[in-house]
Design a protein around this motif. Structure first.
Motif, PDB file in Angstrom:
ATOM      1  N   LEU A 270      15.077   0.406   4.255  1.00  0.00           N
ATOM      2  CA  LEU A 270      13.695   0.849   4.144  1.00  0.00           C
ATOM      3  C   LEU A 270      13.529   1.559   2.816  1.00  0.00           C
ATOM      4  O   LEU A 270      14.405   2.336   2.406  1.00  0.00           O
ATOM      5  N   ASP A 271      12.402   1.308   2.148  1.00  0.00           N
ATOM      6  CA  ASP A 271      12.095   2.083   0.960  1.00  0.00           C
ATOM      7  C   ASP A 271      11.596   3.465   1.404  1.00  0.00           C
ATOM      8  O   ASP A 271      11.520   3.725   2.620  1.00  0.00           O
ATOM      9  N   PRO A 272      11.287   4.376   0.507  1.00  0.00           N
ATOM     10  CA  PRO A 272      10.892   5.731   0.917  1.00  0.00           C
ATOM     11  C   PRO A 272       9.660   5.813   1.820  1.00  0.00           C
ATOM     12  O   PRO A 272       9.451   6.834   2.473  1.00  0.00           O
ATOM     13  N   GLU A 273       8.852   4.748   1.880  1.00  0.00           N
ATOM     14  CA  GLU A 273       7.674   4.777   2.742  1.00  0.00           C
ATOM     15  C   GLU A 273       7.810   3.880   3.969  1.00  0.00           C
ATOM     16  O   GLU A 273       6.840   3.591   4.650  1.00  0.00           O
TER      17      GLU A 273
ATOM     18  N   GLY B  14       0.848  -1.191   0.000  1.00  0.00           N
ATOM     19  CA  GLY B  14       0.000   0.000   0.000  1.00  0.00           C
ATOM     20  C   GLY B  14       0.878   1.234   0.000  1.00  0.00           C
ATOM     21  O   GLY B  14       1.700   1.415   0.892  1.00  0.00           O
ATOM     22  N   ALA B  15       0.703   2.068  -1.010  1.00  0.00           N
ATOM     23  CA  ALA B  15       1.557   3.251  -1.174  1.00  0.00           C
ATOM     24  C   ALA B  15       0.835   4.518  -0.738  1.00  0.00           C
ATOM     25  O   ALA B  15      -0.328   4.728  -1.083  1.00  0.00           O
ATOM     26  N   ILE B  16       1.547   5.351  -0.005  1.00  0.00           N
ATOM     27  CA  ILE B  16       1.024   6.668   0.368  1.00  0.00           C
ATOM     28  C   ILE B  16       1.222   7.628  -0.798  1.00  0.00           C
ATOM     29  O   ILE B  16       0.330   8.379  -1.158  1.00  0.00           O
ATOM     30  N   ASN B  17       2.405   7.598  -1.411  1.00  0.00           N
ATOM     31  CA  ASN B  17       2.706   8.412  -2.586  1.00  0.00           C
ATOM     32  C   ASN B  17       3.198   7.455  -3.665  1.00  0.00           C
ATOM     33  O   ASN B  17       4.395   7.213  -3.789  1.00  0.00           O
ATOM     34  N   LEU B  18       2.273   6.891  -4.429  1.00  0.00           N
ATOM     35  CA  LEU B  18       2.609   5.846  -5.383  1.00  0.00           C
ATOM     36  C   LEU B  18       3.620   6.297  -6.432  1.00  0.00           C
ATOM     37  O   LEU B  18       4.581   5.571  -6.691  1.00  0.00           O
ATOM     38  N   PRO B  19       3.487   7.488  -7.027  1.00  0.00           N
ATOM     39  CA  PRO B  19       4.500   7.873  -8.024  1.00  0.00           C
ATOM     40  C   PRO B  19       5.925   7.904  -7.459  1.00  0.00           C
ATOM     41  O   PRO B  19       6.867   7.448  -8.108  1.00  0.00           O
ATOM     42  N   GLU B  20       6.083   8.409  -6.230  1.00  0.00           N
ATOM     43  CA  GLU B  20       7.417   8.455  -5.617  1.00  0.00           C
ATOM     44  C   GLU B  20       7.939   7.055  -5.324  1.00  0.00           C
ATOM     45  O   GLU B  20       9.094   6.739  -5.593  1.00  0.00           O
TER      46      GLU B  20
ATOM     47  N   GLN C 132       2.034   4.381   8.042  1.00  0.00           N
ATOM     48  CA  GLN C 132       3.407   4.875   7.960  1.00  0.00           C
ATOM     49  C   GLN C 132       4.305   4.018   8.835  1.00  0.00           C
ATOM     50  O   GLN C 132       3.875   3.493   9.850  1.00  0.00           O
ATOM     51  N   GLY C 133       5.554   3.895   8.428  1.00  0.00           N
ATOM     52  CA  GLY C 133       6.539   3.182   9.235  1.00  0.00           C
ATOM     53  C   GLY C 133       6.457   1.665   9.099  1.00  0.00           C
ATOM     54  O   GLY C 133       5.789   1.128   8.229  1.00  0.00           O
ATOM     55  N   PHE C 134       7.154   0.986   9.995  1.00  0.00           N
ATOM     56  CA  PHE C 134       7.258  -0.471   9.957  1.00  0.00           C
ATOM     57  C   PHE C 134       5.889  -1.107  10.126  1.00  0.00           C
ATOM     58  O   PHE C 134       5.139  -0.756  11.029  1.00  0.00           O
ATOM     59  N   LYS C 135       5.573  -2.036   9.253  1.00  0.00           N
ATOM     60  CA  LYS C 135       4.249  -2.655   9.233  1.00  0.00           C
ATOM     61  C   LYS C 135       4.257  -4.104   9.736  1.00  0.00           C
ATOM     62  O   LYS C 135       3.287  -4.826   9.563  1.00  0.00           O
TER      63      LYS C 135
END
Length: 144
Positions: free
Chosen positions: A118-121, A12-18, A70-73
């Motif tokens: 960690l990836d950007p998200e 699940g992406a918060i900012n998918l393009p980034e 956000q953060g570790f899931k």
């Protein structure tokens, strides 16, 4: 019987393009259906998709107020490599693409070599060399 396979992992992406640009920066190939609204990357064992977090929560029938976004899931994905030296090489490629190295490459108690990023998200990944890993012709790990 439930088939013993994992065929698609969706983040699940918060900012998918980034987030998409980050995985493109790793040099990963996308399928032809990919866009900034839904992206699918080809990997050796499974397809990795990126989907907007709100849509993923809705599709799963979950209450967005109780789902961490956000953060570790509580899950770590792994990239297993063929040699110990590749762990270090991949770390540098991830760093160059904008990943945050949270554990530098080092030897493990079980005889392997690993690093974590960690990836950007904030999605957690391990880069690992396991001396007992067995890969199929496509590069998917089938045993260790």
């Amino acid at each position: 019987m439930v088939p013993e396979r994992v065929s698609l992992i969706t983040i699940g992406a918060i900012n998918l393009p980034e987030l998409r640009r980050f995985y493109q920066g790793l040099g990963w190939s996308e399928t032809e259906i990919s866009s900034d609204n839904y992206s699918v990357f080809k990997t050796a064992g499974v397809l990795l998709s990126l989907f907007p977090m709100e849509e993923l929560i809705k599709d799963a029938g979950l209450d967005a107020s109780v789902v961490p976004v956000q953060g570790f899931k509580g899950i770590t994905l792994a990239i297993n490599v063929d040699t110990p030296e590749q762990v270090d090489q991949v770390v540098e490629e991830v760093r160059s693409a904008g990943g945050k190295i949270i554990k530098e490459a080092g030897e493990t108690f079980w005889g392997g070599r690993t690093a974590d990023f960690l990836d950007p998200e904030g999605n957690a990944w391990e880069i690992a060399w396991n001396p007992t890993a067995v890969f199929d012709d496509r590069g998917a790990m089938v045993h260790f």
